[in-house]
Design a protein around this motif. Structure first.
Motif, PDB file in Angstrom:
ATOM      1  N   PHE A  81       0.787  -1.229   0.014  1.00 53.34           N
ATOM      2  CA  PHE A  81       0.048   0.044  -0.022  1.00 53.34           C
ATOM      3  C   PHE A  81       0.850   1.430  -0.065  1.00 53.34           C
ATOM      4  O   PHE A  81       0.255   2.245   0.108  1.00 53.34           O
ATOM      5  CB  PHE A  81      -0.897   0.041   1.303  1.00 53.34           C
ATOM      6  N   TYR A  84       6.854   2.988  -0.300  1.00 50.63           N
ATOM      7  CA  TYR A  84       8.269   2.692   0.464  1.00 50.63           C
ATOM      8  C   TYR A  84       8.549   1.356   0.549  1.00 50.63           C
ATOM      9  O   TYR A  84       9.439   0.976   1.063  1.00 50.63           O
ATOM     10  CB  TYR A  84       7.996   3.413   1.923  1.00 50.63           C
ATOM     11  N   GLU A 147       2.769  -0.938   6.343  1.00 48.29           N
ATOM     12  CA  GLU A 147       3.938   0.111   6.778  1.00 48.29           C
ATOM     13  C   GLU A 147       3.419   0.852   7.911  1.00 48.29           C
ATOM     14  O   GLU A 147       2.134   0.925   7.914  1.00 48.29           O
ATOM     15  CB  GLU A 147       4.743   0.969   5.843  1.00 48.29           C
ATOM     16  N   CYS A 150       1.257   6.346   8.458  1.00 42.67           N
ATOM     17  CA  CYS A 150       0.330   6.961   9.054  1.00 42.67           C
ATOM     18  C   CYS A 150      -0.577   6.120  10.242  1.00 42.67           C
ATOM     19  O   CYS A 150      -0.424   5.133  10.107  1.00 42.67           O
ATOM     20  CB  CYS A 150      -0.803   7.448   8.213  1.00 42.67           C
ATOM     21  N   ARG A 319       6.593  10.745  -7.241  1.00 42.56           N
ATOM     22  CA  ARG A 319       6.994  10.295  -6.016  1.00 42.56           C
ATOM     23  C   ARG A 319       7.397   8.966  -6.283  1.00 42.56           C
ATOM     24  O   ARG A 319       8.148   8.287  -5.526  1.00 42.56           O
ATOM     25  CB  ARG A 319       6.362  10.469  -4.758  1.00 42.56           C
ATOM     26  N   LEU A 378      -6.657  13.771   0.950  1.00 41.51           N
ATOM     27  CA  LEU A 378      -8.016  12.784   1.188  1.00 41.51           C
ATOM     28  C   LEU A 378      -8.543  13.283   2.687  1.00 41.51           C
ATOM     29  O   LEU A 378      -7.646  13.539   3.468  1.00 41.51           O
ATOM     30  CB  LEU A 378      -7.641  11.547   1.159  1.00 41.51           C
ATOM     31  N   CYS A 381      -6.379  12.935   6.378  1.00 38.17           N
ATOM     32  CA  CYS A 381      -5.035  12.649   6.211  1.00 38.17           C
ATOM     33  C   CYS A 381      -4.260  13.930   6.841  1.00 38.17           C
ATOM     34  O   CYS A 381      -4.169  14.844   6.132  1.00 38.17           O
ATOM     35  CB  CYS A 381      -4.629  12.572   4.602  1.00 38.17           C
ATOM     36  N   TYR A 384      -0.759  15.354   5.245  1.00 37.44           N
ATOM     37  CA  TYR A 384      -0.940  16.169   3.975  1.00 37.44           C
ATOM     38  C   TYR A 384      -1.621  17.435   4.242  1.00 37.44           C
ATOM     39  O   TYR A 384      -1.322  18.593   3.650  1.00 37.44           O
ATOM     40  CB  TYR A 384      -1.575  15.408   2.855  1.00 37.44           C
TER      41      TYR A 384
HETATM   42  S1  BJ8 Z   1       4.968   7.352   0.796  1.00 34.55           S
HETATM   43  S2  BJ8 Z   1       2.025   9.352   0.830  1.00 34.55           S
HETATM   44  S3  BJ8 Z   1       2.104   5.819  -0.360  1.00 34.55           S
HETATM   45  S4  BJ8 Z   1       2.204   6.476   3.161  1.00 34.55           S
HETATM   46  S5  BJ8 Z   1      -3.657   9.610   2.360  1.00 34.55           S
HETATM   47  S6  BJ8 Z   1      -3.252   6.361   4.042  1.00 34.55           S
HETATM   48  S7  BJ8 Z   1      -1.027   9.043   4.577  1.00 34.55           S
HETATM   49  S8  BJ8 Z   1      -4.183   9.169   5.840  1.00 34.55           S
HETATM   50  S9  BJ8 Z   1      -1.126   6.954   1.194  1.00 34.55           S
HETATM   51 FE1  BJ8 Z   1       1.252   7.177   1.413  1.00 34.55          FE
HETATM   52 FE2  BJ8 Z   1       3.523   5.684   1.355  1.00 34.55          FE
HETATM   53 FE3  BJ8 Z   1       3.448   8.214   2.198  1.00 34.55          FE
HETATM   54 FE4  BJ8 Z   1       3.247   7.699  -0.312  1.00 34.55          FE
HETATM   55 FE5  BJ8 Z   1      -2.608   7.617   5.626  1.00 34.55          FE
HETATM   56 FE6  BJ8 Z   1      -2.778  10.041   4.156  1.00 34.55          FE
HETATM   57 FE7  BJ8 Z   1      -4.661   8.200   3.860  1.00 34.55          FE
HETATM   58 FE8  BJ8 Z   1      -2.185   7.899   2.866  1.00 34.55          FE
END
Ligand code: BJ8
Length: 430
Positions: A81, A84, A147, A150, A319, A378, A381, A384
């Motif tokens: 998901f 990283y 991972e 968040c 990214r 979103l 979140c 962001y």
């Molecule tokens: S490296 S952006 S793919 S974590 S939008 S689920 S952060 S609450 S997607 Fe992400 Fe990896 Fe970072 Fe990229 Fe949480 Fe925010 Fe929802 Fe998110």
């Protein structure tokens, strides 16, 4: 093409995958209609978009069949998901790595039976797909690698583990030397875990091959992105977003080849002055949270309002492909070190401080010839959303038109967003 297009069904395969076939059987028709309306109604698309249209037509059948057959042949499938999670090491160990979707409204009600409502729609959508057994990709994976980027994600993995084996890797949230060492250890643990799953040891040559394959995929996307920056644009933002989404589930070598064929066509289009929109069309860069398949909401609103999206500063966007891994290492330790360095350049808002991202936004703004930035967040979140404050200040200091949007996947706010986007475009046109 538009009339012939159809998202295909394969009930036998879906049964084999343990899906809720009755419920899912309405999905292909819905996706067919949405795709015709959003993509196939566009004028003057490049001919080589046919491959990507076909990937959508086969999204629940042909590509799944391919992955399923590979799995039966002994290749474990790992779902991720986050950009990283180092897919190079999955490829090196002979596995298949796919980015799982979380971009649909239809699975959120399933998730909300268990998860709190007030969390990110991407997390809810993905979780709902698994709980409801309404995503063939979720059904085909052997395990998920989550991972700790968040809070919504890292706590959801604990629950997701009840439905599919879910491993978690720790992503540091600062970029000091000690954080980089931690990340290197995590990468090594990840490699060992993948090797256990695939029952293979990924030696120097295997890792070199994995790096080469994924570098080639990212390089093809870099080439495509720089061609789409041409004004007038030879390809729409919607088509570019679609390709960036398909990058997460297609076979990487074939995908890169198809992207290069499209690039060759775009070069010819640029040479002949063929474009999808006139030079005076307002050019918008989108930044922020990723848009997982089939989230096309904001791009469709922007391009329906008469603008063109010329860049996605996003994990389903630059990214994911802006950085390659240095292929010059002479031993395994050196490979992992260079891999780690490349991944630490991803400027996710989970890091603090994250000012490199602000600088990167402006680099891409310049390169794309954009005339304004729409920052996409979103709902719920926080990272962001809060980082948009700094981005707005930095844009104001440079005189760059900026608008922040916070939304989810529901159609409820489409009218309101259309009005705001149209007003923003008027501001750009002066
Ligand atoms: S490296 S952006 S793919 S974590 S939008 S689920 S952060 S609450 S997607 Fe992400 Fe990896 Fe970072 Fe990229 Fe949480 Fe925010 Fe929802 Fe998110």
């Amino acid at each position: 093409m538009s009339d012939e297009f159809e998202v295909k069904s394969d009930r036998v395969l879906w049964e084999q995958l343990g899906m809720d076939v009755e419920r899912f059987s309405g999905m292909p028709a819905m996706l067919t209609n949405a795709y015709k309306n959003i993509f196939l109604s566009q004028h003057n698309r490049p001919n080589n978009m046919a491959y990507f249209d076909d990937m959508v037509a086969n999204i629940h059948t042909g590509r799944i069949r391919e992955i399923y057959d590979a799995k039966q042949g002994g290749r474990p499938v790992i779902g991720t998901f986050c950009v990283y999670v180092p897919e190079e090491l999955v490829v090196a160990a002979g596995g298949i790595c796919i980015g799982l979707c979380g971009g649909a409204q239809g699975s959120i009600a399933d998730a909300e039976k268990i998860l709190p409502r007030n969390i990110c729609p991407m997390v809810k959508s993905a979780f709902g797909f698994k709980v409801g057994r309404i995503c063939p990709y979720f059904q085909v994976v052997d395990l998920v690698y989550g991972e700790t980027t968040c809070d919504a994600k890292k706590k959801t993995w604990e629950l997701l583990d009840r439905y599919v084996p879910t491993h978690i890797m720790e992503i540091p949230q600062m970029k000091r030397e000690r954080d980089k060492r931690l990340w290197l250890d995590e990468v090594k643990d990840f490699k060992a875990a993948v090797e256990r799953i695939t029952d293979t040891v990924a030696d120097f040559d295997a890792v070199a091959a994995g790096i080469k394959t994924i570098n080639a995929k990212r390089f093809a996307l870099q080439r495509l992105n720089s061609l789409r920056h041409h004004n007038p644009s030879p390809i729409s933002g919607k088509d570019m977003l679609l390709i960036e989404q398909i990058a997460f589930y297609d076979e990487p070598v074939r995908f890169a080849k198809q992207v290069h064929e499209l690039c060759d066509e775009l070069e010819q289009r640029i040479g002949r002055g063929v474009a999808v929109a006139p030079t005076a069309t307002p050019r918008i860069m989108v930044s922020g949270t990723p848009m997982a398949l089939p989230n096309w909401k904001l791009h469709h609103i922007i391009e329906s309002a008469g603008a063109i999206v010329v860049n996605e500063e996003s994990c389903i966007g630059t990214r994911y492909y802006k950085d390659l891994i240095d292929e010059g290492a002479t031993d395994l330790e050196g490979q992992l070190d260079r891999l780690t360095q490349r991944y630490m350049k991803i400027d996710c808002s989970c890091f603090t401080p994250n000012d490199d991202r602000i600088a990167q936004v402006f680099t891409e703004y310049e390169a794309s010839g954009a005339e304004g930035i729409i920052d996409y967040c979103l709902q719920f979140c926080h990272t962001y959303n809060i980082e948009a404050v700094k981005l707005r200040e930095a844009c104001e200091a440079r005189g760059i038109p900026f608008m922040a949007i916070e939304t989810d996947y529901s159609p409820d706010d489409v009218g309101q967003l259309q009005t705001r986007v149209e007003a923003f475009l008027e501001q750009i046109k002066g």
